[in-house]
Design an enzyme around this catalytic site. Structure first.
Site, mmCIF file in Angstrom:
data_model
loop_
_atom_site.group_PDB
_atom_site.id
_atom_site.type_symbol
_atom_site.label_atom_id
_atom_site.label_comp_id
_atom_site.label_asym_id
_atom_site.label_seq_id
_atom_site.Cartn_x
_atom_site.Cartn_y
_atom_site.Cartn_z
ATOM 1 N N LYS A 39 0.846 -1.204 0.000
ATOM 2 C CA LYS A 39 0.000 0.000 0.000
ATOM 3 C C LYS A 39 0.880 1.253 0.000
ATOM 4 O O LYS A 39 2.088 1.167 0.307
ATOM 5 C CB LYS A 39 -0.910 -0.015 1.236
ATOM 6 N N ARG A 138 -10.861 0.282 14.455
ATOM 7 C CA ARG A 138 -10.549 1.052 13.258
ATOM 8 C C ARG A 138 -11.265 0.436 12.066
ATOM 9 O O ARG A 138 -12.195 0.998 11.536
ATOM 10 C CB ARG A 138 -9.019 1.043 13.068
ATOM 11 N N TYR A 260 15.000 30.124 9.671
ATOM 12 C CA TYR A 260 13.740 30.789 10.010
ATOM 13 C C TYR A 260 13.545 30.884 11.521
ATOM 14 O O TYR A 260 13.888 29.958 12.268
ATOM 15 C CB TYR A 260 12.558 30.005 9.439
ATOM 16 N N MET A 308 11.270 24.432 3.501
ATOM 17 C CA MET A 308 10.584 23.663 2.457
ATOM 18 C C MET A 308 11.556 22.890 1.562
ATOM 19 O O MET A 308 11.361 21.718 1.281
ATOM 20 C CB MET A 308 9.724 24.602 1.602
HETATM 21 C C1 PLP Z 1 -0.358 -2.006 6.946
HETATM 22 C C2 PLP Z 1 -0.926 -3.291 7.429
HETATM 23 C C3 PLP Z 1 -0.096 -4.401 7.647
HETATM 24 C C4 PLP Z 1 1.420 -4.327 7.576
HETATM 25 O O1 PLP Z 1 1.907 -3.737 8.743
HETATM 26 P P1 PLP Z 1 3.478 -3.518 8.996
HETATM 27 O O2 PLP Z 1 3.535 -3.072 10.393
HETATM 28 O O3 PLP Z 1 3.905 -2.488 8.018
HETATM 29 O O4 PLP Z 1 4.138 -4.826 8.751
HETATM 30 C C5 PLP Z 1 -0.692 -5.620 7.952
HETATM 31 N N1 PLP Z 1 -2.037 -5.713 8.099
HETATM 32 C C6 PLP Z 1 -2.852 -4.655 7.941
HETATM 33 C C7 PLP Z 1 -4.309 -4.830 8.135
HETATM 34 C C8 PLP Z 1 -2.329 -3.404 7.618
HETATM 35 O O5 PLP Z 1 -3.145 -2.354 7.477
#
Ligand code: PLP
Length: 371
Positions: A39, A138, A260, A308
């Site tokens: 992802k 969640r 800054y 930036m």
């Molecule tokens: C992102 C995710 C993972 C992977 O988690 P990591 O900590 O990056 O290994 C596994 N399962 C679900 C449901 C996730 O959203």
């Protein structure tokens, strides 16, 4: 992306290291299958290059967050690998899932009903995973919906449920009692689906031991080199390296401020090097006065605020002949582990990875030169 010749910042992604990380995670999980979480553009590293590398390492199961990510991934992998969509099945999306051979992770009874209806209309079983919430609050079926489904299993008639799954809340803390509690809750739910495979572990979950592996592990961040066992030696190979070239050098003699807000004050002779990266590149502003880089084997602290497009480091302790415009500074990787840098910025490697900027010149190496 800029061309190599004039690039001020070069991001190197080591595909051989990703493959070797995949193999390590797979071997840790013994009899379970090993998926890859790709992802968010493979955690910022570039799904177009990373997914084929993972396929080459034997991965046949991928997870992404959204349908659009899944459609793009299908274009990359071609037919064959199973692609799960974590964020579930939105209304009106069934056609897209069907057309691209995607498998939804169903997160509530509404999604289950929608997908089961699609199956009835098509007159064939549709693949799915069922996600149960065991503590994250969640995604996934909450407790009451879980009970309703257990009481009326006909709700999933017409679905080919391939996995029941849940997600760990604190797997990077092996001593956290939440792990055991989630394991227990998940095992009880799983008992209601005796013929379905199960999946619980993310990267850190893989290292919690075989009880957590079930039939499929789902590592993400460890593939990309982050440490799944904070506080212990990192078993993963480094994947990401970021090197930048000094843009300008400033020698300061009198008391003066840097950057800054005049947030950093120097009182005596100081040499400041200005680097061509900033928060627009994912070098987080929280690294102001806290981050560090390496120049010529010397640790050099970020001083003043990250802006930036630019960041300033104090290079006073580096031999002067090594400090010049064009000199190369290590920003991530080598002497700057991504987990350490993240900690300095009050965040986690996940955020640094997924924030990696679009302006870096990206190089993908697939050799095994430094294996
Ligand atoms: C992102 C995710 C993972 C992977 O988690 P990591 O900590 O990056 O290994 C596994 N399962 C679900 C449901 C996730 O959203």
């Amino acid at each position: 992306m800029s061309s190599a010749a004039h690039a001020g910042a070069v991001l190197t992604i080591n595909l051989a290291a990703i493959k070797s990380n995949y193999r390590l995670l797979k071997s840790k999980s013994a009899t379970a299958r090993c998926a890859a979480l790709v992802k968010a553009n493979a955690y910022g590293t570039g799904v177009e290059q990373v997914a084929p590398a993972l396929q080459d390492a034997g991965c046949r199961i991928f997870f992404v967050a959204t349908i659009d990510e899944a459609i793009a991934l299908r274009g990359i992998t071609g037919a064959g690998p199973q692609i799960f969509v974590l964020n579930g099945l939105p209304a009106e999306a069934s056609g897209a899932f069907e057309a691209h051979d995607l498998t939804p992770v169903l997160n509530d009874l509404g999604q289950i009903e929608r997908w089961a209806k699609g199956a009835r209309i098509l007159g064939r079983a549709l693949p799915a995973a069922l996600h149960f919430d065991t503590g994250m609050s969640r995604l996934g079926l909450p407790e009451d919906e879980t009970r309703r489904l257990m009481d009326d299993p006909t709700m999933i008639d017409g679905l080919n449920v391939e996995y029941v799954m849940s997600h760990l809340v604190s797997s990077e803390e092996p001593d956290n009692p939440l792990n055991g509690r989630q394991l227990e809750t998940f095992s009880a739910i799983r008992g209601g689906f005796p013929h379905v495979a199960a999946s619980l572990a993310n990267s850190s979950g893989v290292f919690l031991g075989p009880k957590y592996h079930f039939d499929l592990v789902r590592p993400g961040v460890a593939l990309y080199g982050a440490n799944p066992q904070p506080g212990h030696l990192n078993p993963m190979r480094e994947v990401v390296r970021l090197r930048v070239k000094i843009v300008q050098v400033r020698c300061i003699d009198a008391p003066q401020t840097v950057g800054y807000g005049a947030a950093h004050r120097v009182s005596g002779p100081t040499t400041i090097a200005t680097l061509p990266l900033g928060y627009a590149d994912g070098y987080l502003r929280s690294l102001s006065d806290r981050g560090f880089c390496y120049l010529g084997g010397v640790r050099v602290p970020v001083v003043g605020r990250v802006s930036m497009d630019l960041t300033t480091v104090d290079v006073s302790s580096v031999p002067p002949q090594l400090v010049f415009p064009g000199a190369e500074v290590d920003v991530i990787g080598e002497s700057v582990p991504i987990d350490d840098l993240a900690e300095r910025g009050d965040t986690i490697a996940y955020e640094l990875l997924t924030a990696l900027g679009a302006r870096y010149h990206r190089e993908y190496v697939s050799g095994i030169a430094d294996e």
